[in-house]
Design a protein around this motif. Structure first.
Motif, PDB file in Angstrom:
ATOM      1  N   LYS A 144      -1.698  -2.425  -9.204  1.00 44.63           N
ATOM      2  CA  LYS A 144      -2.048  -1.671  -8.014  1.00 44.63           C
ATOM      3  C   LYS A 144      -1.157  -0.446  -7.954  1.00 44.63           C
ATOM      4  O   LYS A 144      -0.008  -0.490  -8.365  1.00 44.63           O
ATOM      5  CB  LYS A 144      -1.796  -2.546  -6.780  1.00 44.63           C
ATOM      6  CG  LYS A 144      -1.935  -1.820  -5.471  1.00 44.63           C
ATOM      7  CD  LYS A 144      -1.628  -2.772  -4.324  1.00 44.63           C
ATOM      8  CE  LYS A 144      -1.492  -1.965  -3.062  1.00 44.63           C
ATOM      9  NZ  LYS A 144      -2.472  -2.329  -2.079  1.00 44.63           N
ATOM     10  N   ASP A 198       0.829  -1.213   0.000  1.00 45.43           N
ATOM     11  CA  ASP A 198       0.000   0.000   0.000  1.00 45.43           C
ATOM     12  C   ASP A 198       0.866   1.267   0.000  1.00 45.43           C
ATOM     13  O   ASP A 198       0.556   2.233  -0.673  1.00 45.43           O
ATOM     14  CB  ASP A 198      -0.909   0.023   1.244  1.00 45.43           C
ATOM     15  CG  ASP A 198      -1.919  -1.116   1.244  1.00 45.43           C
ATOM     16  OD1 ASP A 198      -2.451  -1.431   0.158  1.00 45.43           O
ATOM     17  OD2 ASP A 198      -2.156  -1.716   2.324  1.00 45.43           O
ATOM     18  N   HIS A 199       1.961   1.234   0.791  1.00 44.15           N
ATOM     19  CA  HIS A 199       2.796   2.435   0.945  1.00 44.15           C
ATOM     20  C   HIS A 199       4.279   2.072   0.922  1.00 44.15           C
ATOM     21  O   HIS A 199       4.671   1.048   1.469  1.00 44.15           O
ATOM     22  CB  HIS A 199       2.550   3.103   2.304  1.00 44.15           C
ATOM     23  CG  HIS A 199       1.147   3.596   2.495  1.00 44.15           C
ATOM     24  ND1 HIS A 199       0.736   4.847   2.142  1.00 44.15           N
ATOM     25  CD2 HIS A 199       0.061   2.971   3.015  1.00 44.15           C
ATOM     26  CE1 HIS A 199      -0.547   4.995   2.432  1.00 44.15           C
ATOM     27  NE2 HIS A 199      -0.982   3.866   2.967  1.00 44.15           N
ATOM     28  N   GLU A 226      -2.918  -0.865   6.884  1.00 41.29           N
ATOM     29  CA  GLU A 226      -2.296  -0.905   5.555  1.00 41.29           C
ATOM     30  C   GLU A 226      -0.865  -1.443   5.648  1.00 41.29           C
ATOM     31  O   GLU A 226      -0.269  -1.477   6.717  1.00 41.29           O
ATOM     32  CB  GLU A 226      -2.299   0.501   4.945  1.00 41.29           C
ATOM     33  CG  GLU A 226      -3.707   0.987   4.638  1.00 41.29           C
ATOM     34  CD  GLU A 226      -3.730   2.395   4.052  1.00 41.29           C
ATOM     35  OE1 GLU A 226      -4.457   2.583   3.068  1.00 41.29           O
ATOM     36  OE2 GLU A 226      -3.050   3.287   4.569  1.00 41.29           O
ATOM     37  N   SER A 227      -0.321  -1.838   4.488  1.00 41.34           N
ATOM     38  CA  SER A 227       1.056  -2.336   4.478  1.00 41.34           C
ATOM     39  C   SER A 227       2.008  -1.204   4.117  1.00 41.34           C
ATOM     40  O   SER A 227       1.768  -0.420   3.196  1.00 41.34           O
ATOM     41  CB  SER A 227       1.198  -3.486   3.482  1.00 41.34           C
ATOM     42  OG  SER A 227       0.758  -3.107   2.203  1.00 41.34           O
ATOM     43  N   ALA A 266       0.878   1.747  -5.557  1.00 41.14           N
ATOM     44  CA  ALA A 266       1.375   1.978  -4.197  1.00 41.14           C
ATOM     45  C   ALA A 266       1.484   3.478  -4.006  1.00 41.14           C
ATOM     46  O   ALA A 266       1.876   4.193  -4.923  1.00 41.14           O
ATOM     47  CB  ALA A 266       2.742   1.341  -4.029  1.00 41.14           C
ATOM     48  N   LYS A 267       1.153   3.962  -2.817  1.00 45.23           N
ATOM     49  CA  LYS A 267       1.408   5.375  -2.522  1.00 45.23           C
ATOM     50  C   LYS A 267       2.886   5.496  -2.194  1.00 45.23           C
ATOM     51  O   LYS A 267       3.386   4.839  -1.278  1.00 45.23           O
ATOM     52  CB  LYS A 267       0.560   5.831  -1.340  1.00 45.23           C
ATOM     53  CG  LYS A 267      -0.932   5.882  -1.661  1.00 45.23           C
ATOM     54  CD  LYS A 267      -1.683   6.651  -0.579  1.00 45.23           C
ATOM     55  CE  LYS A 267      -3.102   6.983  -1.002  1.00 45.23           C
ATOM     56  NZ  LYS A 267      -3.961   5.784  -1.136  1.00 45.23           N
TER      57      LYS A 267
END
Ligand SMILES: Cc1ncc(COP(=O)(O)O)c(C=O)c1O
Ligand SMILES: [Zn+2]
Lengths: 90, 421
Positions: free
Chosen positions: B265, B234-235, B373-374, B267-268
């Protein structure tokens, strides 16, 4: 007279000269003067609206002209301008 | 060995798209945009699979179709594939479910992520016929150029600001390179090197070899995705100096998704800098596309002290385009970050790692990273090289005679807790 150091990618336009001289009282005027002696050089240095390309750094002696007045920065005889592409690193 | 040459065809201007041959070229002659390596993704897609990658040696070269070296890897074959560590104690401290450390503080051979970029650059430099390797550096790049040139049997010159940490100087000089300290900032070192590169026929990894060098950073992103079990997190928090690594981590995820190796996906991607040298973060905060250089960086985070970052524009695009943000850390927060990481996870990072940990704390506090989140932290360098940052904080304070009685009185006065006994 101002000396201008030319980066390798532009030397095809300056007949392989590393340093050329130009006249003008501001960076903009120098660029215009270069253009009259080395046609085509201005459009390599500037975008369509006359701004310097984003990936170019121009130094007046040792100082980035962004710390002065950008292309309006005033010049004196004997100054040296260097045109240098942005460089990665770290 | 696969015929690698077919996988990349040459270079292309990132701004105007003009094509260039796969030589030692780095800027577009027409618009000064940086040149990037062009790959044949259809061909790579036919050739590469998870199984094939997993069967290969554990180094960054397991992704070699996506790295711009044509022939066999003659130097740095063991670089990369550093541990991706599940940071459970740090996660507990922060109240977050999933925190990972991509631990390049133990990269081979010189303990920073720069081994990745240099490995690509030196292999490519050999293919292009260079005899001397060089670079401008804030320390880590110089270390890796020195070591990998030595192992390739090539001569090297490295140019650094004269006031770097002792460890950064020693870890270049030991390899027999010529270290030249410049009395000025990194940006002044860079400018000088641009002039030297124009006059000497050397392979400057960060100048005329830049398109190849920069691609090496992708391997950090490839490894993160593979080691997470073929998924994009996610991040990710990435330290920024010139701003290249952050763009390449993003590119790595994109390439893997494009090749079907991971599910699509975004990722931020968050970029971290030191507060007193944060030109990219400042521009991000101002919502501006114009990056104002910093003339005199003044921070303990010397590895990131680049006042005029070449890839700032693209780093900003990566951050904004991914929904990430730019975060700055003060020197004190950086030190606290280094100590927290060491205490909770047993990982001793350099100052850039302290900046990343401090940035993560801020992202959690502001709610930009949510507890479920990851989060992956890119730990890009080793603490032993930046000891000066911790000066006076970890000196030996306790000495006793070799006597059990003295020890027992010490433990009574200093730690009168049951657990010790
Ligand atoms: C330890 C460390 N982390 C991160 C970076 C940032 O890399 P980039 O210049 O690609 O932004 C550097 C650059 O020197 C570094 O030494
Ligand atoms: Zn171009």
């Amino acid at each position: 007279m101002i000396n201008v150091r030319i980066p390798t990618p532009l030397r095809t336009l300056t007949r392989d000269q590393e340093v050329v001289s130009a006249t003008g009282t501001t960076v903009s005027e120098i660029i215009d003067d270069l253009q009259s002696n080395y046609p085509g050089i201005k459009e390599r240095i500037c975008t369509g609206n006359g701004e310097l390309h984003r990936f170019l750094n121009v130094y007046l002696n040792d100082e980035d002209i962004r710390f002065r007045d950008g292309t309006a920065t005033a010049l004196n005889a004997g100054d040296e301008l260097s045109i240098i592409p942005a460089i990665a690193g770290g | 060995m696969v015929e690698q040459r077919r996988f990349f065809s040459g270079l292309k201007c990132r701004e105007c798209g003009r094509p260039y041959p796969g030589k030692a070229l780095y800027v577009c002659e027409y618009c000064f945009g940086p040149l990037e390596v062009e790959y044949d993704y259809a061909l790579i897609g036919d050739s590469l699979s998870r199984e094939k990658i997993e069967a290969r040696r554990k180094s960054m070269w397991r992704y070699r179709e996506l790295l711009p070296v044509a022939g066999d890897i003659s130097v740095g074959a063991d670089v990369g594939f550093t541990p991706l560590v599940r940071a459970k104690r740090l996660a507990a401290e922060w109240g977050v479910r999933e925190v990972w450390l991509k631990n390049d503080s133990v990269n081979f051979p010189t303990l920073s992520f720069k081994d990745r970029v240099v490995s690509v650059a030196v292999n490519r430099a050999r293919e292009l016929g260079f005899k001397v390797i060089s670079c401008a550096s804030t320390g880590n790049l110089a270390n890796s150029v020195a070591a990998q040139s030595a192992s390739a049997g090539m001569q090297s010159f490295v140019f650094i600001p004269h006031d770097l940490e002792d460890g950064k100087i020693l870890c270049s000089s030991i390899y027999g390179t010529k270290v030249v300290g410049i009395r000025g900032t990194y940006d002044q070192v860079n400018r000088l090197c641009a002039e030297i590169a124009g006059r000497y026929g050397w392979g400057f990894v960060n100048i005329n070899l830049r398109p190849y060098y920069a691609e090496g950073s992708k391997s950090m992103g490839f490894e993160i995705a593979e080691q997470l079990g073929w998924r994009i997190p996610d991040h990710v928090v990435v330290p920024m100096a010139g701003g290249s690594l952050i763009t390449k981590v993003d590119k790595a995820f994109d390439e893997f998704a494009k090749l079907g190796l991971v599910p699509h996906k975004t990722a931020k991607i968050h970029g971290a800098q030191a507060q007193n040298c944060a030109p990219i973060v400042n521009a991000f905060r101002a919502g501006s596309d114009v990056v104002r250089p910093i003339a005199e960086p003044n921070t303990i985070v010397k590895s990131l002290a680049i006042g005029n970052p070449a890839d700032a524009h693209y780093a900003l695009q990566t951050i904004s385009g991914s929904g990430g943000s730019g975060v700055a850390a003060s020197d004190a927060e950086t030190i606290a970050g280094i100590e927290l990481l060491a205490r909770t996870e047993g990982v001793f990072a350099e100052t850039a790692g302290g900046v990343v940990v401090a940035a993560a704390i801020k992202l959690l506090a502001s709610g930009q990273v949510k507890p479920d989140e990851s989060l992956v932290l890119c730990i890009t360098g080793n603490g032993l090289k930046t000891k000066e940052a911790l000066h006076g904080r970890h000196e030996l304070k306790t000495t006793i005679k070799p006597s059990l009685a003295e020890f027992e009185s010490l433990i009574e006065t200093e730690s009168p807790t049951k657990e010790w006994k």
